[in-house]
Design a protein around this motif. Structure first.
Motif, mmCIF file in Angstrom:
data_model
loop_
_atom_site.group_PDB
_atom_site.id
_atom_site.type_symbol
_atom_site.label_atom_id
_atom_site.label_comp_id
_atom_site.label_asym_id
_atom_site.label_seq_id
_atom_site.Cartn_x
_atom_site.Cartn_y
_atom_site.Cartn_z
ATOM 1 N N ILE A 233 86.134 32.097 65.926
ATOM 2 C CA ILE A 233 87.552 31.678 65.946
ATOM 3 C C ILE A 233 87.656 30.210 66.326
ATOM 4 C CG2 ILE A 233 89.730 31.976 67.192
ATOM 5 C CD1 ILE A 233 89.093 34.973 67.329
ATOM 6 N N HIS A 234 86.858 29.800 67.296
ATOM 7 C CA HIS A 234 86.851 28.385 67.695
ATOM 8 C C HIS A 234 86.375 27.508 66.540
ATOM 9 C CE1 HIS A 234 86.213 24.768 70.074
ATOM 10 N NE2 HIS A 234 84.955 24.722 69.619
ATOM 11 N N HIS A 236 86.728 27.967 63.356
ATOM 12 C CA HIS A 236 87.750 27.831 62.319
ATOM 13 C C HIS A 236 88.883 26.906 62.736
ATOM 14 C CE1 HIS A 236 86.745 30.544 58.961
ATOM 15 N NE2 HIS A 236 86.060 31.233 59.866
ATOM 16 N N THR A 237 88.968 26.595 63.997
ATOM 17 C CA THR A 237 89.992 25.648 64.458
ATOM 18 C C THR A 237 89.456 24.227 64.525
ATOM 19 O OG1 THR A 237 89.397 26.041 66.781
ATOM 20 C CG2 THR A 237 91.115 27.435 65.812
ATOM 21 N N SER A 239 87.358 21.195 62.443
ATOM 22 C CA SER A 239 86.932 20.802 61.102
ATOM 23 C C SER A 239 85.444 20.441 61.102
ATOM 24 C CB SER A 239 87.754 19.593 60.619
ATOM 25 O OG SER A 239 87.576 18.498 61.523
ATOM 26 N N ASP A 320 94.678 35.203 57.298
ATOM 27 C CA ASP A 320 93.677 34.165 57.537
ATOM 28 C C ASP A 320 92.541 34.734 58.385
ATOM 29 O OD1 ASP A 320 94.244 33.137 60.613
ATOM 30 O OD2 ASP A 320 96.036 33.932 59.600
ATOM 31 N N VAL A 322 91.190 33.868 61.199
ATOM 32 C CA VAL A 322 91.411 33.950 62.647
ATOM 33 C C VAL A 322 92.158 35.231 63.008
ATOM 34 C CG1 VAL A 322 92.540 32.854 64.626
ATOM 35 C CG2 VAL A 322 91.341 31.446 62.926
#
Length: 598
Positions: A233-234, A236-237, A239, A320, A322
């Protein structure tokens, strides 16, 4: 009381020396008195007593030799009778003389016992003989049916989460960057940890109580899954620019470590369930019940794979990544207390059969005759435990079947695994189609649990495994030919390629079901965890080698080369297993004497 007369020169008794024909004639003449003497080999009893000059019957020496004598009787005659003349009249009583030696003095005492008829009658009434139908019914009845059902429920709760996560993490990582490198690197290090830690964990479980160690492993696995989900999850946040930059990020290092711990715990739990718990709950000497329990476990695992892959694929096509990962994390936290409660219930309903007796130094003997490492300090000698596990694995009597099973782990491409999921994701297929592909592969496994029973009845348990391997190798050969035809750029040939892989899973899972019972039969329960985890370590070594090749050839254009290597591993597995069937050892024949086709 039996009476005996002694002369001053020499006391000599010569008893029971006659041929088979004379013995049978004697039996027929003594039938009226109920005396039956049956001798099966050399039958001579000589008692020689040198006499003394006094009447105290003190004996200077006593010599008695009894050679391979077996006497069956209804009544014992204890009055004087000339056996050599075989008188037709006899007197039968319910006492028999007992000869005792005390300081060169021969004494005789009588002991009242049950008459022969009464003893035989009481013996026959306490040993019932089951009919063939009753024996089959007993073989098909689990030893602890209520505990077995609770165990099934526990497996269901754990496998749903595990199979969902096995599909979720490669899909989520593949969406980070269009390359097979991150998935291959994570898989490689995971297998490396299993290679090193598998035998050590198996050794630990063999020397630990079943229920506490099982619960601890469930907690460790769930914690590692939650940590992995948090890291993805981290990611995907944040780039990222390239696959190489992803590998150098701190979150990826934590993800690799957590993923390795999660897989090691999952392997240990799977071995404990399939090689230890189910055998005790179903009954080790109840083959039909054990086979049925193995089939139920396979169906649970495969149905969970269908549900997990399909559910996450549908979610990923609508939401999505996440959001989907948060849903998976919530499912993990919900299932953990359910699994713990069901494990406690299984232990309670099993009436203590899961309470492991500690293996002592005197009873734990390795296959080569030497003692196992001391259970008190084996953690401090991890390398010795690993060496011992590999030695036991090599010395197991069903090694060829296990090696064929290990070779199938080289197939990391032509199977619904992480690399196939990443490959299909990067080709732009809809996540629901990818999830449907994994679900159909699992459905073939469910069908194999029913088809394998027919194969076993027709070919025997061992030849059924060979049929499964040959079927899988044949379909994968056609699938690789379709891929190398160069037509996968179109949608229809790609679907044909995937359908052939789906059908090949029917043969793969048939062998998987058969080899599970082969290994349960050939491996003693005291070494089930050790050899089972070592086998997974060897399989992980094979898989890690292929993942190492995938790391080097990480471009999607090299997928055909990886597919060819996977095909060769399946063909090699079929060759090894069939060669074993043609040249079995005597030990292997005795282990599978129930298989008339072997």
């Amino acid at each position: 009381m039996a009476m005996a007369a002694f002369t001053s020169s020499q006391l000599s008794f010569s008893l029971f020396s006659f041929s088979v024909s004379r013995r049978e004639a004697f039996i027929s003449r003594q039938a009226a008195c109920g005396i039956r003497h049956r001798f099966f080999s050399s039958r001579r009893l000589n008692l020689n007593f040198p006499a003394t000059s006094t009447h105290s019957h003190s004996l200077g020496s006593f010599r008695s030799r009894l050679i391979n004598t077996d006497v069956h009787f209804n009544h014992v005659a204890t009055e004087d009778e000339d056996l050599s003349a075989k008188n037709s009249d006899c007197s039968c009583t319910s006492t028999t003389p007992m000869v005792q030696l005390k300081s060169d003095v021969l004494q005789t005492e009588s002991l009242n016992i049950l008459t022969g008829d009464s003893y035989v009658d009481s013996l026959l009434t306490t040993i019932p003989v089951l009919s063939e139908e009753e024996q089959k019914a007993l073989a098909g009845t689990p030893a602890h049916p209520e505990a077995l059902y609770a165990f099934y429920a526990s497996c269901l709760a754990g496998n749903v989460v595990e199979q969902l996560w096995n599909f979720a993490w490669p899909s989520a990582i593949a969406l980070l960057h269009p390359s097979l490198l991150p998935v291959a690197v994570m898989g490689f290090f995971t297998k490396l940890v299993i290679i090193i830690g598998g035998p050590l964990v198996g050794k630990l479980m063999d020397h630990s109580p079943r229920v506490p160690s099982y619960i601890i492993l469930n907690v460790v696995q769930a914690s590692a899954q939650l940590l992995s989900a948090a890291m993805i999850i981290h990611a995907h946040t944040v780039s990222s620019t390239s696959a190489s930059s992803i590998l150098l990020r701190p979150w990826f290092s934590v993800l690799v470590l957590a993923g390795a711990i999660e897989r090691l715990s999952g392997v240990a739990l799977g071995v404990a369930m399939e090689r230890d718990w189910v055998v005790l709950l179903a009954g080790i000497n109840r083959p039909i019940a054990l086979a049925q329990a193995n089939a139920v476990l396979s169906r649970i695992d495969l149905l969970c794979e269908i549900a997990g892959a399909s559910l996450f694929g549908i979610l990923l096509s609508k939401y999505d990544p996440v959001t989907c990962l948060k849903f998976a994390a919530g499912l993990m936290m919900w299932s953990l207390p359910v699994m713990i409660a069901l494990t406690w219930l299984t232990n309670k309903l099993s009436t203590g059969v899961l309470d492991r007796a500690k293996c002592s130094q005197s009873c734990c003997i390795s296959s080569d005759g030497g003692p196992l490492p001391d259970s008190d300090n084996f953690v401090n000698t991890g390398l010795e435990a690993i060496k011992h596990g590999w030695r036991e694995y090599i010395l197991q009597p069903v090694l060829p079947a296990s090696l064929a099973y290990v070779l199938l782990y080289f197939n990391v491409v032509l199977t619904p695994g992480s690399l196939m999921t990443a490959f299909l994701t990067q080709r732009g297929l809809n996540p629901s189609i990818i999830g449907g592909f994994s679900g159909l592969c699992a459905f073939m496994g469910v069908a194999a649990t029913f088809i394998s029973a027919t194969l076993v009845k027709r070919f025997g348990i061992l030849k059924a495994g060979a049929v499964g391997l040959i079927f899988q190798a044949s379909l994968l050969t056609i699938a690789v030919a379709v891929y190398h035809s160069g037509s996968l750029a179109h949608r229809s040939p790609l679907l044909v390629f995937l359908c052939l892989i789906v059908l090949s899973r029917l043969g793969h899972m048939s062998y998987d079901i058969v080899v599970a019972q082969i290994l349960q039969t050939g491996i003693p329960s005291s070494k089930a965890n050790l050899i089972g985890t070592t086998e997974i370590s060897v399989a992980s070594l094979a898989e890690s080698l292929m993942l190492g090749v995938a790391i080097i050839a990480n471009d999607v254009s090299h997928f055909g080369f990886l597919a060819m290597l996977s095909l060769l591993s399946v063909v090699g597995a079929a060759w090894i297993f069939c060669r074993w069937l043609l040249n079995p050892t005597e030990e292997q024949r005795s282990l599978f004497s129930f298989d008339q086709q072997f």
